[in-house]
Design a protein around this motif. Structure first.
Motif, PDB file in Angstrom:
ATOM      1  N   ALA A 177       0.372  -1.059  -0.133  1.00 35.94           N
ATOM      2  CA  ALA A 177      -0.143  -0.141  -0.263  1.00 35.94           C
ATOM      3  C   ALA A 177       0.704   1.503   0.110  1.00 35.94           C
ATOM      4  O   ALA A 177       0.207   2.482  -0.692  1.00 35.94           O
ATOM      5  N   ALA A 178       1.719   1.271   0.455  1.00 39.47           N
ATOM      6  CA  ALA A 178       3.414   2.446   0.473  1.00 39.47           C
ATOM      7  C   ALA A 178       3.707   2.810  -0.387  1.00 39.47           C
ATOM      8  O   ALA A 178       3.685   3.880  -0.681  1.00 39.47           O
ATOM      9  N   ILE A 179       3.689   1.572  -1.602  1.00 40.75           N
ATOM     10  CA  ILE A 179       4.664   1.547  -2.470  1.00 40.75           C
ATOM     11  C   ILE A 179       3.137   2.320  -3.787  1.00 40.75           C
ATOM     12  O   ILE A 179       3.211   3.225  -4.587  1.00 40.75           O
ATOM     13  N   ARG A 180       2.183   1.936  -3.595  1.00 41.96           N
ATOM     14  CA  ARG A 180       0.687   2.379  -4.250  1.00 41.96           C
ATOM     15  C   ARG A 180       0.771   3.728  -4.034  1.00 41.96           C
ATOM     16  O   ARG A 180       0.591   4.716  -4.784  1.00 41.96           O
ATOM     17  N   PHE A 190      11.947   0.536  -7.920  1.00 38.20           N
ATOM     18  CA  PHE A 190      12.863  -0.409  -8.378  1.00 38.20           C
ATOM     19  C   PHE A 190      12.938  -1.246  -7.808  1.00 38.20           C
ATOM     20  O   PHE A 190      14.324  -0.805  -6.226  1.00 38.20           O
ATOM     21  N   GLY A 191      13.107  -2.091  -7.305  1.00 32.95           N
ATOM     22  CA  GLY A 191      13.190  -3.470  -6.562  1.00 32.95           C
ATOM     23  C   GLY A 191      14.761  -3.845  -7.356  1.00 32.95           C
ATOM     24  O   GLY A 191      15.222  -4.238  -8.160  1.00 32.95           O
ATOM     25  N   VAL A 212      13.802  -0.745  -3.759  1.00 33.85           N
ATOM     26  CA  VAL A 212      14.001  -1.520  -2.471  1.00 33.85           C
ATOM     27  C   VAL A 212      14.797  -2.380  -2.168  1.00 33.85           C
ATOM     28  O   VAL A 212      14.998  -2.753  -3.256  1.00 33.85           O
ATOM     29  N   ILE A 213      15.261  -2.534  -0.804  1.00 31.07           N
ATOM     30  CA  ILE A 213      16.436  -3.659  -1.229  1.00 31.07           C
ATOM     31  C   ILE A 213      15.345  -5.039   0.795  1.00 31.07           C
ATOM     32  O   ILE A 213      14.336  -5.044   1.036  1.00 31.07           O
ATOM     33  N   GLY A 214      15.783  -5.577  -0.583  1.00 27.44           N
ATOM     34  CA  GLY A 214      14.679  -7.251   0.227  1.00 27.44           C
ATOM     35  C   GLY A 214      15.589  -7.954   1.470  1.00 27.44           C
ATOM     36  O   GLY A 214      16.931  -7.037   2.151  1.00 27.44           O
ATOM     37  N   CYS A 227       4.168  -5.128  -6.976  1.00 24.11           N
ATOM     38  CA  CYS A 227       4.469  -3.877  -6.959  1.00 24.11           C
ATOM     39  C   CYS A 227       4.940  -3.247  -7.670  1.00 24.11           C
ATOM     40  O   CYS A 227       5.308  -1.930  -8.109  1.00 24.11           O
ATOM     41  N   CYS A 228       6.852  -3.697  -8.017  1.00 28.35           N
ATOM     42  CA  CYS A 228       8.002  -2.612  -7.607  1.00 28.35           C
ATOM     43  C   CYS A 228       7.817  -2.771 -10.179  1.00 28.35           C
ATOM     44  O   CYS A 228       7.276  -3.197 -10.513  1.00 28.35           O
TER      45      CYS A 228
END
Length: 265
Positions: A177-180, A190-191, A212-214, A227-228
């Motif tokens: 939701a934050a990404i959207r 960018f994941g 985005v860092i996993g 979502c990326c």
């Protein structure tokens, strides 16, 4: 529950606990909640449902504080005074901000947003290192999830070398939701992924971007990855095929810095 003897106020274990942001014991945690202290998480003894611990859990959740069930071994390991009475709170070294606050920082600087999203980065040393690199690279903020993630604890603050004082950190209930929300604000996501279809040096990081860092073990979660806008891979020339999370963040952040300094030429 076995009775634990309290330590004298001002004793060395108590001083060490305070230095590490550890608040132990029922009365101490209740007073911290009553005083509005900035608390990152509260750990409660699993299966112990007496009225006092129930009150602590309810008061914490009303304030939006994450409550985690923990076994006695976990609590004993966190405790400095050995008098936790079934509850240990971990103080946050500073308050969290909103995503809007982070975007406002970028606007005030007159720069396209540059953010880091940490997807369940549970190692506080890794999170501290990411925040330190974000500060050095001029990123505008870091976003972390409420659960299954390290928070702004004393250990993170120490590892960040003080960068937590300068980098705004938002903590959200739902990363997709934050990404959207960021995408609606015009930020490209960018994941990082070993099997990403976009090479790091083909990614355009000059515009509004969130990296985005996993997590340390599993990388990005499936929902976050979906979502990326781009899944970015870092070229690997050695025999290993992955990097430490904070190292990956540093590589992407400084590629963004390079592109923004020279226009990507």
């Amino acid at each position: 529950m076995k009775e634990q003897k309290p330590h004298r106020a001002g004793s060395k274990p108590e001083q060490e606990a305070q230095a590490d942001g550890i608040i132990e014991g029922r009365n101490a945690v209740i007073e911290a909640l009553r005083a509005g202290a900035s608390i990152d998480k509260i750990y409660l003894l699993k299966g112990d449902t007496d009225a006092t611990l129930g009150h602590i859990a309810s008061a914490a959740r009303e304030k939006g504080i994450v409550v985690v069930d923990a076994d006695r071994r976990k609590l004993d390991g966190m405790s400095r005074t050995h008098a936790h009475q079934g509850v240990v709170a971990v103080a946050a070294v500073r308050e969290y901000v909103s995503i809007e606050d982070i975007l406002q920082v970028a606007q005030e600087r007159g720069e396209p947003p540059l953010l880091v999203i940490c997807d369940e980065l549970s190692d506080p040393h890794n999170l501290g290192a990411v925040i330190r690199t974000a500060e050095c690279a001029g990123a505008h903020g870091v976003i972390i999830p409420k659960r299954r993630s390290a928070g702004l604890t004393a250990t993170v603050a120490k590892t960040s070398a003080g960068a937590v004082s300068y980098v705004p950190v938002a903590r959200v209930s739902n990363l997709p939701a934050a990404i959207r929300e960021l995408q609606k604000a015009g930020v490209w996501i960018f994941g990082t992924a070993a099997d990403g279809d976009t090479s790091l040096y083909q990614a355009d990081l000059k515009g509004p971007a969130a990296i985005v860092i996993g997590s340390e073990g599993d990388g990005m979660g499936r929902l976050v990855g979906e979502c990326c806008d781009f899944r970015v891979s870092i070229p690997m020339k050695g025999k290993l095929n992955s990097l430490n999370a904070s190292a990956a963040a540093a590589i992407l952040l400084y590629e963004a810095v390079r592109q923004r300094l020279d226009g990507g030429t």
